[in-house]
Motif scaffolding. Sequence first.
Motif, PDB file in Angstrom:
ATOM      1  N   ILE A 187      74.668  55.939  54.716  1.00 44.94           N
ATOM      2  CA  ILE A 187      74.795  55.015  55.837  1.00 44.94           C
ATOM      3  C   ILE A 187      75.952  54.068  55.542  1.00 44.94           C
ATOM      4  N   PRO A 188      76.854  53.867  56.492  1.00 45.37           N
ATOM      5  CA  PRO A 188      77.991  52.980  56.228  1.00 45.37           C
ATOM      6  C   PRO A 188      77.562  51.621  55.687  1.00 45.37           C
ATOM      7  N   LYS A 192      75.299  55.155  48.584  1.00 44.26           N
ATOM      8  CA  LYS A 192      75.517  56.536  49.040  1.00 44.26           C
ATOM      9  C   LYS A 192      74.455  57.473  48.463  1.00 44.26           C
ATOM     10  N   TRP A 258      71.005  51.913  60.517  1.00 40.81           N
ATOM     11  CA  TRP A 258      71.967  52.670  61.335  1.00 40.81           C
ATOM     12  C   TRP A 258      72.556  51.823  62.466  1.00 40.81           C
ATOM     13  N   LYS A 259      72.022  50.642  62.702  1.00 41.98           N
ATOM     14  CA  LYS A 259      72.488  49.827  63.832  1.00 41.98           C
ATOM     15  C   LYS A 259      73.999  49.642  63.771  1.00 41.98           C
ATOM     16  N   GLY A 260      74.658  49.953  64.891  1.00 42.27           N
ATOM     17  CA  GLY A 260      76.117  49.844  64.960  1.00 42.27           C
ATOM     18  C   GLY A 260      76.839  51.075  64.447  1.00 42.27           C
ATOM     19  N   HIS A 261      76.079  52.124  64.064  1.00 40.77           N
ATOM     20  CA  HIS A 261      76.691  53.340  63.507  1.00 40.77           C
ATOM     21  C   HIS A 261      76.073  54.575  64.156  1.00 40.77           C
ATOM     22  N   GLU A 262      76.085  54.603  65.480  1.00 37.49           N
ATOM     23  CA  GLU A 262      75.409  55.681  66.198  1.00 37.49           C
ATOM     24  C   GLU A 262      76.027  57.052  65.920  1.00 37.49           C
ATOM     25  N   GLN A 263      77.329  57.122  65.847  1.00 44.47           N
ATOM     26  CA  GLN A 263      77.985  58.415  65.587  1.00 44.47           C
ATOM     27  C   GLN A 263      77.559  58.968  64.229  1.00 44.47           C
ATOM     28  N   GLU A 264      77.537  58.100  63.239  1.00 42.91           N
ATOM     29  CA  GLU A 264      77.123  58.536  61.899  1.00 42.91           C
ATOM     30  C   GLU A 264      75.630  58.893  61.877  1.00 42.91           C
ATOM     31  N   ARG A 265      74.834  58.159  62.650  1.00 39.66           N
ATOM     32  CA  ARG A 265      73.402  58.465  62.709  1.00 39.66           C
ATOM     33  C   ARG A 265      73.174  59.877  63.245  1.00 39.66           C
TER      34      ARG A 265
END
Length: 347
Positions: A187-188, A192, A258-265
């Motif tokens: 998750i950004p 990791k 994941w909030k603010g990282h929908e593409q990565e989610r």
Amino acid sequence: MLPQPRSAAARRPLAAAALLALAVPLAACGGSGGSANDARAAISTGQGGGSAPASGSPSAPPSPSKPSKVLMPTGPAAQFGKARDTGAGPILVTTVAGPKSGVSGKVWVWLPPQYNDPKYAKTGFPVLTLYAGGQSAGYNTWTDNQLPIQEANQQLVAEGKAHPFIMIMPVQNLDSNEAKALECADIPGQPKIGTWMSQDIPDFVRANFRTVKGRDGWSVMGASTGAFCSAKLALQHPDVFRAAVPIDGYWNPDSPLWKGHEQERLANSPDQLVGAGTADVKMLATAGGANPYEIKLVKNWVAKAKAPTTVEYYEQPGGKHLTSDFKKMIPNTLEWLSANTAGPEAD
């Protein structure tokens, strides 16, 4: 059946009847401290040698060498302690500091009794990585009496129904707070853990133990949250894992991180990955028969699978989302994994 020393092959497929009884495919589915020497006393590095041709005699062209099926430990050796004894031998524990991820976490290891038998000093063993339910920060339920998979494996091997697996049982999170769930992903802005699980842990295994070369002897299994992890890791890393068994899982990442990282989610969502048609892996997804919501959730996910991904479905009669019911499925899941992965190999 285990390979005889230096034999060419060692697979023993399960009887078709046993597999059919387990998996019903859907039509739509395509401690105390110790040293590494104490913990791995029987690990052999192996040596080879040869003699030069006699002086003055013509050199014969080299005969093509047969590719090795076994990967001997590459090192460096880890330091292991003993976590506890089981009826099938000790469970070891160490801390793996991942050079690729920067993550450091506990990992438990169980070696089948055959591993330390001198007759199999040149035999590589398949690897099964196990993930627990819940947050699994500092613990893994596959290491205790709740899920006695080690004893079950030993019994099934004796009956010729399963491979003797090296079992690797890492933590899944670094914090017990569910609001900080890492969901087996990078998750950004967070540790990791996805890289730790998919790269550092397999590297650690290859460094320390004799394994089957290539991905065909590698599988992953988990229950509940561990099911999410096992499905995600296999779908994202088909170069590492051949098969997976997600037991009573969910498929959409929902950590607050994941909030603010929908593409990565979405890129880490088994719900998306299973229908991408990019992962040549085999999976067995289970659901508890006493839980209509879970049955629908799992069946809908299984139906999304696209070739080359294949997913079989098993519904546990009367099963609930409980560790006591997960325990009942251990023999069947080990048999399925043995039918769908490579067994021990010797050159």
